[in-house]
Structure formats: structure tokens, C-alpha cells
Design a protein around this motif. Structure first.
Motif, PDB file in Angstrom:
ATOM      1  N   ALA A 107       0.907  -1.077   0.081  1.00  0.00           N
ATOM      2  CA  ALA A 107       0.248   0.099   0.009  1.00  0.00           C
ATOM      3  C   ALA A 107       0.847   1.234  -0.012  1.00  0.00           C
ATOM      4  O   ALA A 107       0.535   2.224  -0.353  1.00  0.00           O
ATOM      5  N   CYS A 108       2.130   1.071   0.440  1.00  0.00           N
ATOM      6  CA  CYS A 108       3.000   2.339   0.864  1.00  0.00           C
ATOM      7  C   CYS A 108       4.097   2.372  -0.481  1.00  0.00           C
ATOM      8  O   CYS A 108       4.167   1.469  -1.132  1.00  0.00           O
ATOM      9  N   PRO A 109       4.684   3.450  -0.695  1.00  0.00           N
ATOM     10  CA  PRO A 109       5.705   3.702  -1.717  1.00  0.00           C
ATOM     11  C   PRO A 109       7.163   3.194  -1.418  1.00  0.00           C
ATOM     12  O   PRO A 109       8.167   3.133  -1.956  1.00  0.00           O
TER      13      PRO A 109
ATOM     14  N   LEU B  26       4.062  10.386   1.755  1.00  0.00           N
ATOM     15  CA  LEU B  26       5.448   9.842   1.771  1.00  0.00           C
ATOM     16  C   LEU B  26       5.856   9.833   0.172  1.00  0.00           C
ATOM     17  O   LEU B  26       7.038   9.922   0.010  1.00  0.00           O
ATOM     18  N   CYS B  27       4.899   9.687  -1.085  1.00  0.00           N
ATOM     19  CA  CYS B  27       5.525   9.660  -2.341  1.00  0.00           C
ATOM     20  C   CYS B  27       6.041  11.029  -2.474  1.00  0.00           C
ATOM     21  O   CYS B  27       6.834  11.166  -3.531  1.00  0.00           O
ATOM     22  N   MET B  28       5.126  12.178  -2.449  1.00  0.00           N
ATOM     23  CA  MET B  28       5.769  13.422  -2.591  1.00  0.00           C
ATOM     24  C   MET B  28       6.304  14.219  -1.711  1.00  0.00           C
ATOM     25  O   MET B  28       6.592  15.389  -1.979  1.00  0.00           O
TER      26      MET B  28
ATOM     27  N   GLY C  25      -0.886  12.895  -2.627  1.00  0.00           N
ATOM     28  CA  GLY C  25      -1.863  11.783  -3.208  1.00  0.00           C
ATOM     29  C   GLY C  25      -2.029  11.564  -4.602  1.00  0.00           C
ATOM     30  O   GLY C  25      -2.433  10.888  -5.251  1.00  0.00           O
ATOM     31  N   LYS C  26      -0.914  12.053  -5.448  1.00  0.00           N
ATOM     32  CA  LYS C  26      -0.526  12.409  -6.591  1.00  0.00           C
ATOM     33  C   LYS C  26       0.476  11.304  -7.132  1.00  0.00           C
ATOM     34  O   LYS C  26       0.754  11.429  -8.235  1.00  0.00           O
ATOM     35  N   SER C  27       0.853  10.449  -6.322  1.00  0.00           N
ATOM     36  CA  SER C  27       1.930   9.483  -6.711  1.00  0.00           C
ATOM     37  C   SER C  27       1.639   8.087  -6.636  1.00  0.00           C
ATOM     38  O   SER C  27       0.617   7.558  -6.693  1.00  0.00           O
ATOM     39  N   ALA C  28       3.064   7.453  -6.747  1.00  0.00           N
ATOM     40  CA  ALA C  28       2.867   5.726  -6.680  1.00  0.00           C
ATOM     41  C   ALA C  28       1.722   5.014  -5.606  1.00  0.00           C
ATOM     42  O   ALA C  28       1.042   4.251  -6.172  1.00  0.00           O
TER      43      ALA C  28
ATOM     44  N   MET D  22      -1.824   5.880   1.687  1.00  0.00           N
ATOM     45  CA  MET D  22      -1.246   6.332   2.813  1.00  0.00           C
ATOM     46  C   MET D  22      -1.544   7.601   3.395  1.00  0.00           C
ATOM     47  O   MET D  22      -1.480   7.862   4.605  1.00  0.00           O
ATOM     48  N   CYS D  23      -1.712   8.559   2.645  1.00  0.00           N
ATOM     49  CA  CYS D  23      -1.803   9.852   2.920  1.00  0.00           C
ATOM     50  C   CYS D  23      -3.251  10.519   3.116  1.00  0.00           C
ATOM     51  O   CYS D  23      -3.540  11.487   3.890  1.00  0.00           O
TER      52      CYS D  23
END
Lengths: 204, 821, 89
Positions: free
Chosen positions: B53-55, B359-361, B389-392, B397-398
């Protein structure tokens, strides 16, 4: 010397070094590897065979009283559209509702227990248990081209005659080989094919 | 027990995995704690969720980037590389990102497949709730598909056995659902780990869908919440119970009391000392540089090498993004959990720079707070401004962090804050699996391989393969080869494969009526045995296609269309027949007939060797057809052509095409007959100013401006386009298609603009060098002012101007004598 | 877009087997002048809701039929062959 009738898959058969003989007036592979083992292999998994030599007749409108004797077979496409196939010439005169489409369509027999799995990789048409029984005919898309699929089993094992316009026959043949790679799909020749279809015509 | 060792490479080092290890657990087991660095600020990241679920665990495996290593079983021989390694680790500078290049598609070892299946019920999720739902439906006689993203079904082993044994249930493991589309079409990707690089895209049509995907855990927001060693409780449970790995010695638990106390017992049983259980709103920060070494509250800092968050649980319904909730049945935790009962009060430190919400961005709580303070308090604006919320991880997660923080700052309820609109695919899918088998349906004529043997240089015409020209000696000079073919046709004889042109049979009592309606000419009065060229227009009088129509019989006609247009013409005819309830049968015979056009002053002599048919003009005039035996096979001979020479189109059943082509070449050997291709045909027909629909005409051309006023038979009572054509006839033309010629050898390309006094007045449609005129010739659209013989015009190409003059007379054999010889 | 369309001959199939033929309109009959034909060719009602339209089963039976579809939801209510017009609901 009478002109040889060649299927659209002729050059594949040549490249595969199939044993070519004349069947029903057409140059076709009698076998690719061994006549004896090819039928057994199909029954074990899945294979494809060139059945383009079949005569195909397109009938529009009500069929009325059609007396067809084997090896001719009748396939109902819609309530007003019927297809007749046969390895022998079909004795109906052309008219405004009868058209000889033998040359228009190539035919590939996809046969064996895994034939349904192969089809499921190439078409959205439902071929799940019960959706397309023996003798059923469906017109649909397969491998991105139009196809007429005729369910033609042998001894309880599923088989499908796939008709395409001849210009895309090679494409469909290769798509079938690709889709069946994990099932060990292989081409099989006329000796095994006739065993499947249930008719015999000795090679010339 | 001797189990085979699993060895793979991690950044060039050998890692030993135990059976059952994922790539991530094996790497973790070997002591690695930092798996990657964050995209924006280069912050070290370690395992967090262990469920995809997380990057944080994204790695490159055997050239495939962004693989969730916690979901992939470890396999011997893998080459695993960390990503985002060369990053500048400062807060104000963007990270320098390096991705290994993907292999070129042709060399890619990946095997992608599509499978199309239909079920009564599809159950997504193979845990206990999913197993029960599957069995319940199967017992009712329904066909069920059960999808599970892990390698095995979960839960009670007896239940699993029952499901496995049931004939009505089909199980798919390693199968992740990524979207539910219109018409209850489920998209899922299945990876077969026994066949490396094999991915299957499942298109599943379901009468009904059950989501038993459970809930997944998300993180809390506080300062340094993203340090390696800060993990979710479910991740720690997986490490301990599934992989037998103890992730630390001293742990601090964060969360509400009931969950923490249950977890505490589990961890102590695994040998982990729990030094504190904290509510999240009392946490100031996690402490550490590359790895956590403690947790600070207002009062005290606890030493710990493991921080476990009993974080918010959200239903795992990513694949339902964009779907209406009523169409799916939710069971189990997927139905139970949600934002409303999982929101929490973030501590003050949640609004600091080091509290990572996304975490992604690398979007911090401070970024979110400032965005809200700046007036962009709507959750969709927060997403767009901060990129949260716009990445992997696609917001998995966010979302709780962002929503909880937004609610806290703005005073809105969770429900009022809402969530951003999500869309499938979720989780992400590779482009390769969406594309599937790389198969393009090429259309081939019956003579295809003979063209190959003659050295054909191929071109694509839609789906069709056609010889552009032939280069038997392999000299590689198109102009030379085309000239040879051209001269053969003009001086002796040539043969071209025209099997690609559309061929349609129209028959029945209303056949003549249908053709009278759709073509501009009258056909019901065409005598049997004759052929007529005509044009198809639409209601606006625009030329849609052209072709020849032959009267074969009282109620039977044979139509030819341009290559690639047969489907359209057939559909057009079928529609008019259906809409007007006409008695007619329309059959596309294109693939069933091989046609070749034998053209040239010696054509008659060549053909006469192959047939007894009387070929002399008094008995077989131009635009007639005859049935005959040619080279021993039944054929239709049509005295038509496109190149301005005496010619016959020989039409035979496709299975005889090869034989006939061979025979024609042999019969023509004595006059040095040549096969000629499309390019040569283009030159020949251009010398006769024969238009090609779609090349010399466009989507607005009408017959009057194309110089074809003679096709519009306005005295016919009704045909498609008649009314508008009648009006057009009375109006002055706005443009005209004319011929032109220019000195020199260089032909500007088709499409070059035409200028007069520096102003554009049209464009050239076809331009070629003509060996007849020893000049460049062509056709062009110009305004009526220029459409007079001798008017100077300019063609421009690549900033070079070519001076030309308009020519009214056809370039070759203007009186048309040669084709009627 | 992935809805299923029920061809009157072949049954339910993927929408990609079909070609959309536009809303059903009445063709002017001669001696109507060019204005009537131009209006017929270029102007459409473009209904946001249920409309009757033509579809062609290009990847199937190759026949034209009429369908009543909600253009907002893609829900298809009825399909029938042109000769079965009287069954229109």
C-alpha cells in the motif's frame, strides 16, 4: 494439369516443412511431424489445423425444407442467416439469397481440451461451459478481426472451426499459436483433422 | 529439512532468502533498513506497511521499475536494485532522480496476455469473508471467480480446502483487481511467478461483484513519522508471524489503548520489550537520523529501535474508485471500516516540516497547514497545490492524515472535508499488460509471397501490405525501378496485383434500386455485360468513394471500391437497404477474389496465350466484362484500367490467384512483361489525371470542383446528394482541381501549398516526374481565377519555390485512344 | 466506456463489436430542397437522456438495428431490428 488450389496458409505449411498432398483439390499438409502422434497430441492438449478447403455456402432468409446429408453441416447464424459447410461441393445453385463464399473464408480448426482456454485469450465472446454448445455458431471479433466460430467437437472434446476472411488468415493462425503457447499448441495435418471431423477422403 | 537456498542480488550484493520470503522481507532479514530515499527531499525510507500500500519498498527487479518488493516472492537469480539512490539530501533542493532505462520493447522478455472471462459472481479477496461469500454463491449453483492478491488463500485451512474443491469456484491467486468499469467489467492483473515476466490482464464480466478485500492500515502524522523503523502494526505482525523476523528489541506503541494492549502481548511473546504505549496526540516526534532511536513526548523521550503505529484502518476498496457503491456488495472489514470511525486528532507536531503526510511526494503537515491558511482549504485544492496523493501509492497512505489535519484546522467534520475523487486503475498497472499481445492484423493478398520473391519493396495501405515497387536486383534505387516498370507498361505489358480493392456483390429484386439511390449514375438500366465507373456521395454532395459497377445479371451487380474503403461502403449499402426495407443481399467478396490488372500495348497478346476468349475490341469493347477460362481456371475478365493503356482486370477465386499470377508472368516473358507496384501505378494514372479519392479529394470535395460534373446525373429522380448537387451546379465554384506541370526533375511532395503572388490559393495533391512529358506533373486545388491553361502558379516546399503552369489537357493520350485499341 | 449492448440477433456483446450510427432521424423525401437535406445532414438534437439511435454490428452479424439508450448513463433499454419496429416500447 489442373491448377492447384492454395490456402492462405500455404506458405506457413511450406516453411514448417509439412508433408503436402492434395485433399479435396487443395494442396494441404497431411501431417507436420507424424501422422500417428498428431491426433493424440490434439486430444491431450490443443492444436490447430487448416480447414480452408471446406465449401461454405451463405443462405439468407428462411431455410425451409433443407435436406442436408453428412458430411455437410448446417449452422444457424441468425434467424435469417444460415451457413452450410462441407468438404465436398454443396449442391445449391446461387440465387439472390444463396452465395458461395468458399473462397472468401479461410477456416482453422482449433481442437482439444485446452481449445476454450486459447479462445478466451483472443475474444470477449463467452465460451464458458454452456455458453456455446456443440453445433452453435457465433459471429464475433477474435484477435482484432471478424470471425465466425462454429463449435465442432469430437468424442466429447471441445473443438472450434474459426472462419475468417482469407486476407487475415495468417494473422489469426499466428495469434492462435501465440495464445496457446503455454498449452503447447501445435499445428496438425489433414490425417488427424479428418479423424476429428469424422470424414475421410484419401489424398490424391 | 533441506530446502533449496534462494539467492538473489540486491544492489550487487548476494542476499539469501528463506522459502516464503518476499523480496522485501529477505532484504530486511539481511539487515537492510533503508530501502530508498524519498523522491523530493531524499529522506531515508524503510519498510512501513508490508502489504503493497505504501511507496517505501519500491525497487527495480530485472529491469522492471517501481515493483512493490513486499508483494513479490523472492526467486533465485533476481537482480534487485534500489531506486532514488543518487539524491541530494537537502530540504530545499529537489532530489536528483535516476531510473535505470527500460529495455527496448522488441527485446523485452515480458510476455503479456489478455484473458476474457465471464462469471455470475466475482469475489475480490480470498480471506475468510471472501471464502465464505464464494462458497455461499457456489452452493446456490452460480459460477464464481475468487481473486486473491497474495500467493495463497488465507484463513481457516478447512474452508480453503472446501473452496479449492468446489467445481463452481475458479481461484485466481497473485491476482490484483485494479478497477470496476461500466457494465460490471472488472480489470485484474495476475502475475505468474513461475514464468518470469509473465503478466495477464483479466477482463472479467460479472453479474455481481462482492468486495471482501478487508481493511488496510495507514500511518499517523507526527514529526519524523517517516523514519525507517517506524512501522505499521500489521507490518510488524507480518514480519513476526509470516517471516519469523523480530524487527527490534525495544518498541514504543502509538495508538488507542485497546489496540496497543493487544499488540503489546503479541510483541512481548516475540521477545520485544514494549517501553511505552502512547496516544498519538501526545507524540511530539520520532527521534533519529537514518533509523529511529526513540520517541519524544512533551515530558520525556523514550529510547526505542522500533516504533509501531496502530494506525487508522481504511477499507481496501481502491479498485472501486469511481464506481457507484450500490453495484457492489461489501463484506467484512471492507464494509465495516471507514474514515468516519478512523479519524484521529493529530498532535501539534503534525503541522511541522518533518511530519510527512504524503510519503510519495514528501508533502509535510506544514505544507498542508500553509495551503489551508492560504485559502485553499478544499481537499481537492490541497491535493492539487501540494501534490499530496498524486503519486505511486495513489493516496492510500496519505488520505487519513490529510483529512484529519484538514478537519482539525478548518473545524469541519470528516464528512464535510470528504476525500478526493479517485479513479482506476488502483493500484497501478503496467502499460505492457494493458497492451497485451503485440499483434497487428496485416492483410495479405493471395500473391503476397510471389511479390516477395520478385523483390517487392512493401508499403502499408491501411491494414494491407502492397508492393510499392519491385527491386529484384536489390539496387535500392526507387526511381530506377519505377522507371523500368513504367516503361514496361507504356511500351510492352505490365501486371499489377489489385486484390486489395474492395469487391462487393449486390443482388436481389431491389439491387438496381439500391445502386440508383447511392451512386450518382443510373444502374438499373445498365445492360448486362457492361461496366460503369461512378461515384458515391453523401447528402451534402461530397465524394465519399468511387468505383466500378458491373451488371452481372438481371438482379446481380459487382462493385469495386478503393482499397480500405470496402467496410464503409458495405455498411453504407446495408444501412440504406435496412432503412428502406429493400430486398437485397450484400456480400463482401474482397478476400475471396484475386484480381490483377494486365496493362500495356502488348497486353492482348499476352492474355491471348492464356484464354480462348475473343479479346478484340469489336467483340470485347472497353468497359465490357466476360466470363472465360484463363490459364485453366474460371475467371471474369473486365476490360477496365487505371493507367491509360489497353488493359484487362483478371478476377479469379483467391485459391487460384497464385497459379494465375505465375501463368501471366510466364506468358509475358516473351515481351519482357513486368510486375508493377503502387508507385508506378500512381505515375501512370497521374499522366491521365485519374483522381484517387482521399488523395486528390478531401472530406469536402464535390464532383463539380473536382472536374467531374459528368458523374452527377441530376435527371435521376433521387439519389443521395442530388438536392445539394443541383444547388451547387448553379453556384460559382470556390475552388477547382487542375493539372499542372513544372520544369526540372525534382517533384515537390504531395501536399505542397500552391501560391499566387505569394498568397496561398490551394495545394498540390499528387506530384510526380513524368517520363512522357520529361517534366514534373501533378494535380492541385486552386481558386477558379487560376484554373485556366497556362496560368502561372508556384509550389512551395522546404522554403524552395517551384514555378509551374496550369495545364488543362491530360498529359498522356488525351483522346483516350490507347485504352480502346 | 465498456457497456454491453444486446444485438437483436447475437445477444449481449461488448460495445466494441459495434459501430454507432447516430440518432434516428427522418430523411426528407424529394422534392424537398437542399436546405432540408443540409439540415438533415448537419443538425442533430443531441438529446441528454433517452434517444433512439442506429447501431451496426460490425464485429458480429453485420446488421443494422435500432436501440434506445440513455446518453447520460449508457443504459440501453431496448434494441430491435428495423423490421420489428412495431415492438418499439
Amino acid at each position: 494439369m489442373e491448377a492447384q488450389r492454395l490456402s492462405a496458409l500455404h506458405w506457413f505449411h511450406l516453411q514448417a516443412q509439412a508433408r503436402l498432398q492434395t485433399f479435396f483439390g487443395w494442396q494441404l499438409p497431411a501431417w507436420y511431424t507424424q501422422p500417428a502422434s498428431e491426433f493424440a497430441e490434439v486430444r491431450a492438449s490443443v492444436g490447430i489445423s487448416d480447414a480452408s478447403y471446406l465449401s461454405k455456402l451463405d443462405l439468407r432468409g428462411p431455410t425451409g425444407d433443407l435436406s442436408l446429408s453428412p458430411p455437410a453441416r448446417l449452422w444457424k447464424l441468425t434467424s435469417a442467416h444460415t451457413l452450410i459447410t462441407s468438404p465436398l461441393p454443396i449442391g445449391f445453385a446461387a440465387s439472390s439469397s444463396v452465395t458461395d463464399v468458399s473462397s472468401v473464408y479461410s477456416a482453422i480448426l482449433l481442437a482439444g481440451p485446452k481449445s476454450r482456454e486459447v479462445l478466451q485469450r483472443l475474444t470477449t465472446l463467452s465460451v464458458r461451459e454452456g455458453a456455446m454448445p456443440e453445433g452453435a455458431a457465433r459471429q464475433t471479433r477474435l484477435a482484432h478481426v471478424n470471425a465466425t466460430i462454429l463449435r465442432s467437437d469430437c468424442a466429447g472434446l471441445p473443438g472450434f472451426l474459426i472462419l475468417n476472411t482469407r486476407d487475415v488468415a495468417e494473422h489469426v493462425w499466428h495469434a492462435l499459436l501465440h495464445a496457446g503457447v503455454q498449452f503447447g499448441i501445435r499445428p496438425f495435418g489433414m490425417v488427424a483433422q479428418q479423424q476429428w471431423m469424422g470424414f475421410r477422403h484419401d489424398a490424391a | 529439512m533441506d530446502q533449496p537456498e534462494i539467492l538473489f542480488q540486491w544492489n550487487g550484493n548476494t542476499v539469501t532468502a528463506k522459502p516464503g520470503d518476499t523480496v522485501a522481507s529477505a532484504i530486511y532479514r539481511s539487515g537492510v533498513r533503508t530501502f530508498t530515499y524519498s523522491y523530493q527531499h531524499g529522506r531515508p525510507r524503510g519498510l512501513l506497511c508490508l502489504t503493497g500500500a505504501c511507496p517505501n519498498c519500491l525497487v527495480n527487479i530485472d529491469g522492471v521499475p517501481n515493483v512493490r518488493s513486499c508483494t513479490v516472492p523472492a526467486r533465485s537469480g533476481m537482480s534487485v536494485l534500489a531506486q532514488n539512490q543518487n539524491v541530494y539530501r537537502g530540504f530545499d533542493s529537489p532530489a536528483v532522480k535516476r531510473f535505470p532505462a527500460a529495455p527496448p520493447l522488441a527485446e523485452s522478455p515480458h510476455h503479456y496476455e489478455h484473458v476474457y472471462l465471464q462469471f455470475d459472481v466475482v469475489v475480490v479477496g480470498g480471506g475468510p469473508c471472501g471464502l465464505e461469500a464464494a462458497l455461499a454463491s457456489a452452493e446456490r449453483g452460480l459460477q464464481v471467480a475468487l481473486l486473491e492478491k497474495q500467493p495463497a488463500l488465507g484463513g481457516d485451512s478447512m474452508l480453503v480446502e472446501e473452496v479449492r474443491a468446489h467445481p463452481a469456484i475458479t481461484i485466481f491467486v497473485n491476482c490484483t483487481c485494479f478497477g470496476l468499469y461500466e457494465g460490471n467489467l472488472l480489470g485484474a492483473v495476475q502475475i505468474d511467478y513461475d514464468r518470469p515476466h509473465a503478466e495477464t490482464l483479466l477482463h472479467l464480466r460479472a453479474a455481481s461483484v462482492v468486495a471482501a478485500t478487508g481493511a488496510y492500515e495507514t500511518q499517523f502524522l507526527f514529526a519524523n513519522n517517516d523514519l525507517p523503523g517506524v512501522m505499521l502494526s500489521t507490518a510488524v505482525q507480518r514480519l513476526v508471524h509470516q517471516h519469523g523476523i523480530v524487527p527490534g528489541k525495544r518498541a514504543v506503541l502509538i495508538g488507542d489503548a485497546p489496540r496497543c494492549s493487544t499488540l503489546q502481548i503479541e510483541l512481548q511473546a516475540a521477545g520485544i520489550e514494549v517501553v511505552a504505549s502512547l496516544r498519538v496526540d501526545s507524540v511530539v516526534s520520532a527521534v533519529g537520523e537514518d533509523h529511529v532511536r526513540g520517541v519524544a513526548t512533551e515530558a520525556v523521550t523514550y529510547d526505542a529501535d522500533l516504533v509501531v503505529m496502530c494506525g487508522p484502518l481504511l477499507p481496501d476498496l481502491g479498485f472501486l474508485a469511481g464506481t457507484s457503491p450500490q453495484s457492489v456488495t461489501l463484506v467484512g472489514a471492507a464494509a465495516r471500516e471507514g474514515f468516519a470511525n478512523q479519524a484521529y486528532t493529530p498532535p501539534p507536531s503534525a503541522q511541522s516540516t518533518d511530519a510527512i503526510a504524503c510519503l510519495c511526494m514528501d508533502v509535510s503537515g506544514k505544507d498542508v497547514a500553509e495551503t489551508i491558511a492560504g485559502g485553499m482549504g478544499h481537499i481537492e485544492l490541497i491535493k492539487r497545490f501540494t501534490k499530496l496523493g498524486k503519486s505511486a501509492c495513489q493516496g492510500r497512505m496519505c488520505q487519513t492524515a490529510a483529512v484529519s489535519l484538514c478537519s482539525q484546522i478548518s473545524g469541519q467534520t470528516i464528512a464535510q472535508v470528504g476525500t478526493t475523487v479517485a479513479r482506476p486503475p488502483a493500484p497501478p498497472v503496467t502499460l505492457g499488460v494493458l497492451a497485451g499481445m503485440r499483434h497487428h492484423p496485416a492483410r495479405r493478398t493471395p500473391m503476397h509471397y510471389q511479390h516477395d520473391q520478385l523483390g517487392a519493396v512493401w508499403m502499408d495501405m491501411g491494414d494491407w501490405k502492397r508492393p510499392r515497387y519491385y527491386d529484384p536486383a536489390g539496387i535500392g534505387n526507387q526511381e530506377h525501378c519505377v522507371k523500368q516498370e513504367y516503361r514496361a507498361v507504356r511500351e510492352r505489358a505490365g501486371i499489377i496485383d489489385v486484390s486489395t480493392l474492395g469487391k462487393i456483390e449486390v443482388k436481389g429484386s431491389d439491387a438496381g434500386r439500391l445502386l440508383d439511390l447511392v451512386f450518382t449514375h443510373e444502374f438499373s438500366t445498365l445492360p448486362i455485360g457492361r461496366i460503369r465507373y461512378s461515384v458515391l456521395c453523401d447528402e451534402l454532395g461530397t465524394i465519399v468513394d468511387d468505383g466500378t459497377i458491373s451488371r452481372m445479371d438481371e438482379e446481380r451487380y459487382f462493385i469495386t471500391t478503393t482499397t480500405g474503403n470496402v467496410d464503409f461502403v458495405q455498411q453504407w449499402l446495408e444501412w440504406w437497404a435496412a432503412a428502406s426495407a429493400l430486398e437485397v443481399t450484400i456480400t463482401n467478396l474482397t478476400a475471396g477474389l484475386a484480381s490483377m490488372n494486365l496493362a500495356g500495348p502488348q497486353a492482348r497478346g499476352v492474355l491471348a496465350q492464356l484464354t480462348n476468349c475473343d479479346l478484340y475490341s469489336q467483340n470485347f469493347p472497353y468497359m465490357d466484362w466476360r466470363q472465360a477460362t484463363v490459364a485453366g481456371v474460371p475467371a471474369t475478365l473486365m476490360r477496365i484500367g487505371f493507367v491509360g493503356e489497353m488493359s484487362w482486370e483478371i478476377v479469379v477465386a483467391a485459391e487460384h490467384g497464385s497459379h494465375l499470377w505465375e501463368q501471366v508472368l510466364q506468358a509475358g516473358a516473351s515481351v519482357d512483361l513486368r510486375a508493377f507496384g503502387v508507385e508506378t501505378q500512381r505515375v501512370l494514372r497521374l499522366e491521365k489525371m485519374h483522381i484517387i479519392v482521399g488523395v486528390d479529394t478531401d472530406a469536402l470535395s464535390n464532383p463539380y470542383e473536382a472536374g467531374m460534373a459528368w458523374v452527377a446525373k441530376l435527371d435521376k429522380e433521387d439519389f443521395i446528394g442530388r438536392a445539394t448537387l443541383a444547388r451547387m451546379k448553379q453556384n460559382p465554384l470556390e475552388r477547382k482541381l487542375v493539372g499542372f506541370e513544372l520544369e526540372g526533375h525534382i517533384a515537390p511532395p504531395d501536399g505542397s501549398p500552391v501560391l499566387v503572388d505569394g498568397q496561398p490559393v490551394g495545394w498540390a495533391t499528387s506530384v510526380r516526374f513524368s517520363w512522357e512529358k520529361e517534366k514534373v506533373i501533378g494535380m492541385a486545388w486552386v481558386t477558379p481565377a487560376e484554373a485556366k491553361h497556362g496560368t502561372p502558379i508556384t509550389l512551395r516546399s522546404d522554403a524552395v519555390d517551384y514555378s509551374a503552369i496550369v495545364v488543362e489537357e491530360v498529359f498522356y493520350d488525351p483522346t483516350g485512344q490507347r485504352l480502346k485499341m | 466506456m465498456s457497456f454491453l449492448l444486446k444485438c437483436p440477433n447475437c445477444g449481449e456483446r461488448s460495445v466494441y463489436e459495434f459501430r454507432f450510427g447516430g440518432e434516428i432521424r427522418q430523411r426528407p423525401s424529394p422534392p424537398a430542397g437542399p436546405e432540408a437535406f443540409i439540415t438533415y445532414a448537419l443538425y442533430k438534437r443531441n438529446i441528454a437522456g433517452v434517444q433512439w439511435e442506429w447501431w451496426y454490428h460490425r464485429g458480429g452479424c453485420g446488421e443494422w438495428f435500432k436501440a434506445s439508450r440513455n446518453t447520460l448513463t449508457n443504459e440501453v433499454q431496448q434494441t430491435l431490428l428495423p423490421q420489428d419496429e412495431e415492438q418499439r416500447g
